[in-house]
Structures are given as C-alpha cells and as structure tokens.
Design an enzyme around this catalytic site. Structure first.
Site, short mmCIF file in Angstrom:
data_model
loop_
_atom_site.label_atom_id
_atom_site.label_comp_id
_atom_site.label_asym_id
_atom_site.label_seq_id
_atom_site.Cartn_x
_atom_site.Cartn_y
_atom_site.Cartn_z
N ARG A 105 39.38 41.97 31.11
CA ARG A 105 38.24 42.75 31.72
C ARG A 105 38.76 44.06 32.35
O ARG A 105 40.50 43.75 32.88
CB ARG A 105 38.52 42.08 33.22
CG ARG A 105 37.90 40.62 33.73
CD ARG A 105 37.34 40.49 35.16
NE ARG A 105 38.38 40.47 36.09
CZ ARG A 105 38.80 40.24 37.54
NH1 ARG A 105 36.88 39.36 37.92
NH2 ARG A 105 39.80 40.38 37.97
N THR A 109 36.39 48.86 36.23
CA THR A 109 34.52 48.18 35.42
C THR A 109 34.71 47.09 36.46
O THR A 109 33.83 46.41 36.43
CB THR A 109 33.83 48.86 34.71
OG1 THR A 109 34.52 47.80 33.03
CG2 THR A 109 34.25 49.85 34.27
N ASP A 201 46.77 36.04 38.80
CA ASP A 201 45.81 36.00 37.92
C ASP A 201 46.76 35.02 36.52
O ASP A 201 47.80 34.74 36.81
CB ASP A 201 46.94 37.74 37.87
CG ASP A 201 46.42 38.16 35.84
OD1 ASP A 201 45.74 39.44 36.00
OD2 ASP A 201 46.17 37.70 34.59
N ASP A 204 48.54 36.49 33.59
CA ASP A 204 50.39 36.60 33.97
C ASP A 204 50.96 35.92 34.56
O ASP A 204 52.14 35.45 34.08
CB ASP A 204 49.81 37.70 34.56
CG ASP A 204 49.90 39.07 33.97
OD1 ASP A 204 49.43 39.31 34.04
OD2 ASP A 204 49.56 39.97 35.74
C1 PRP Z 1 40.69 36.58 33.21
C2 PRP Z 1 40.59 35.10 33.51
C3 PRP Z 1 38.91 35.43 32.87
C4 PRP Z 1 38.76 36.54 33.27
C5 PRP Z 1 37.78 36.05 34.53
O1 PRP Z 1 41.33 36.74 32.38
O2 PRP Z 1 40.73 34.08 32.20
O3 PRP Z 1 38.74 35.43 31.38
O4 PRP Z 1 39.87 37.19 34.39
O5 PRP Z 1 37.14 36.91 35.70
P1 PRP Z 1 35.28 37.31 35.31
O6 PRP Z 1 35.21 36.18 35.34
O7 PRP Z 1 35.22 38.73 36.37
O8 PRP Z 1 35.16 37.70 34.22
P2 PRP Z 1 42.00 38.62 32.31
O9 PRP Z 1 40.39 39.66 32.65
O10 PRP Z 1 42.88 39.05 33.52
O11 PRP Z 1 42.41 38.45 30.97
P3 PRP Z 1 43.60 38.34 30.05
O12 PRP Z 1 43.33 36.27 30.71
O13 PRP Z 1 43.62 38.04 29.29
O14 PRP Z 1 44.82 38.08 31.43
N1 URA Z 2 41.42 36.65 36.75
C1 URA Z 2 42.15 35.47 37.19
O1 URA Z 2 43.19 35.50 36.18
N2 URA Z 2 42.48 35.30 37.86
C2 URA Z 2 41.70 35.92 38.95
O2 URA Z 2 41.43 35.47 40.03
C3 URA Z 2 40.31 36.75 39.02
C4 URA Z 2 40.49 37.40 37.76
#
Ligand code: PRP
Ligand code: URA
Length: 210
Positions: A105, A109, A201, A204
C-alpha cells in the site's frame, strides 16, 4: 451483514486472535499464532469441499470410503503478510499449489502497488484461496483478485484474520462473487488506513520490521 461474509467464531480461533492482537505478543509467538489460526480457518473453509466415493482395500476387506474430489486448491498469499498464514494452511492442504501476488500500500494514497505475480500454470482448474491477515480499505485484496481473474481464475475465496467494514463494502462492490472468511470484523479504519482496534501492521509484526 452481507451474506457473502462468514465470521469464524470457533472459540480456539477467537482465543488465539486475542493473543495476536495483544501488543505484548512478540514476533516468534505472533508468527506461530497466525499460522495456527490460519490452519483452523482452513479447516472451516474447506468444510464444503466435494467428496467422492472410492473403493479402498483394508487389511480386512474392501470398503467404500470418501475422498476429496473436484477442483484442486490454489493458495495465493498477498505478500508480505499473507506469507504468515501459508504454512498453517499447507499443513492441512499439503497438495495445494501456492501462487504469490506482491502488493504494497502506498502510505500516502493507500492505493495498492503490484510488484510481483507468479501463479500456478493450471489456473482454470483450481479453486483459489487468497490469503492476507488484514482487509483494511480492501484495495490490496481487490487488486489481487482482479489480477487472478485476468489470468483466468473463476473460483476465488478470500480469507483474512481481521476485516474493516470499509474493506468489506469495497470488496463486495468490486467482486460480489468472492466470499470472504474472517475471524473478526472490527470497528473502523483510522486516518492512516489502519484497522481499529486491529493488530497493528501485520507485515511488521510477522517479520520484525518497522
Ligand atoms: C497490508 C496487509 C494487506 C494490506 C491491507 O500490507 O497485509 O495486504 O496492508 O490494506 P488494504 O486493505 O487497505 O489494501 P502492506 O501494504 O502493509 O504491505 P506488506 O505486507 O508488504 O507490509
Ligand atoms: N495493514 C496492516 O498491516 N494493518 C492494518 O491495520 C491495515 C493495513
């Protein structure tokens, strides 16, 4: 609530999810718990897999038994955090093929940015389960499902640990044919697009990054 959304209220799932949410839970335990809950959810999600009768010869005599038939399962973790659920599900469905869709994400945005797609070659023959712990705005899951459909997938389920109402609404609008399976539906998103109360997160916490 939309009839396409299923909340798994099994006590073991709910109990373990509480530890997953707890900020005191460290990376090792968090990772183990996410895999355990994913396995329990996979047990529930596969409840409707079709069975066929087969003849098995036991040491005593021949018996008419049941085995899973129909489409084979394809698992698609959304990178990174979906990886945290993959091993738990594979423990129950070891023959599943695993595709990967890399999305992150954009923090400004909140829109998903796709950076990797690798899927099994027999897409049309598979029943896909897309996995990601979090359905927040829904952007990532919607994009991953779109990516799968564009490559020929037609049977898709989405499995998340926690969903926000905003994400559920967006998912249902974009992909009304895709059922959603979750352990919990939370209250809302905050101004940064994080689920409240959520678990923070997911990527993380799984991988010890910040
Ligand atoms: C997180 C999570 C989802 C997304 C959800 O990933 O694992 O994929 O956010 O958010 P959304 O419904 O608003 O799209 P992130 O973008 O943090 O990436 P990562 O898994 O690489 O940390
Ligand atoms: N992605 C995450 O990892 N946690 C949230 O709460 C939303 C998006």
């Amino acid at each position: 609530m939309n009839s396409n959304v299923y909340v798994f209220d099994h006590p073991l799932i709910q109990h373990k999810l509480s530890y997953i949410r707890d900020e005191k839970t460290g990376t090792k335990e968090f990772r183990e718990l996410v895999n355990e809950v994913a396995m329990l959810m996979a047990y529930e999600i596969t409840r409707d897999l079709p069975l066929e009768e087969v003849e098995i010869k036991t040491p005593i005599r021949t018996a008419t038994c049941k085995m899973i038939s129909g489409k084979k399962v394809g698992l698609v973790p959304i990178l990174r955090a979906g990886l945290g659920m993959t091993d738990g599900i594979l423990r129950l469905i070891p023959a599943a093929k695993v595709g990967h869709i890399g999305l992150y994400r954009d923090p400004k945005t909140l829109k998903p940015v796709e950076y990797y797609v690798k899927l099994p070659s027999d897409i049309e023959e598979r029943e896909f389960i897309v996995i990601d712990p979090m359905l927040a705005t829904g952007g990532s899951a919607i994009a991953a499902i779109q990516s799968l459909k564009e490559r020929g997938a037609s049977h898709i389920k989405l499995m998340c640990l926690i969903a926000a109402p905003e994400g559920i609404e967006a998912l249902n609008a974009a992909h009304p044919d895709v059922p959603l399976y979750v352990a919990a539906i939370d209250e809302k998103l905050n101004e940064h697009g994080y689920i409240v109360p959520g678990l923070g997160d997911a990527g993380d916490r799984l991988f010890g990054t910040k």
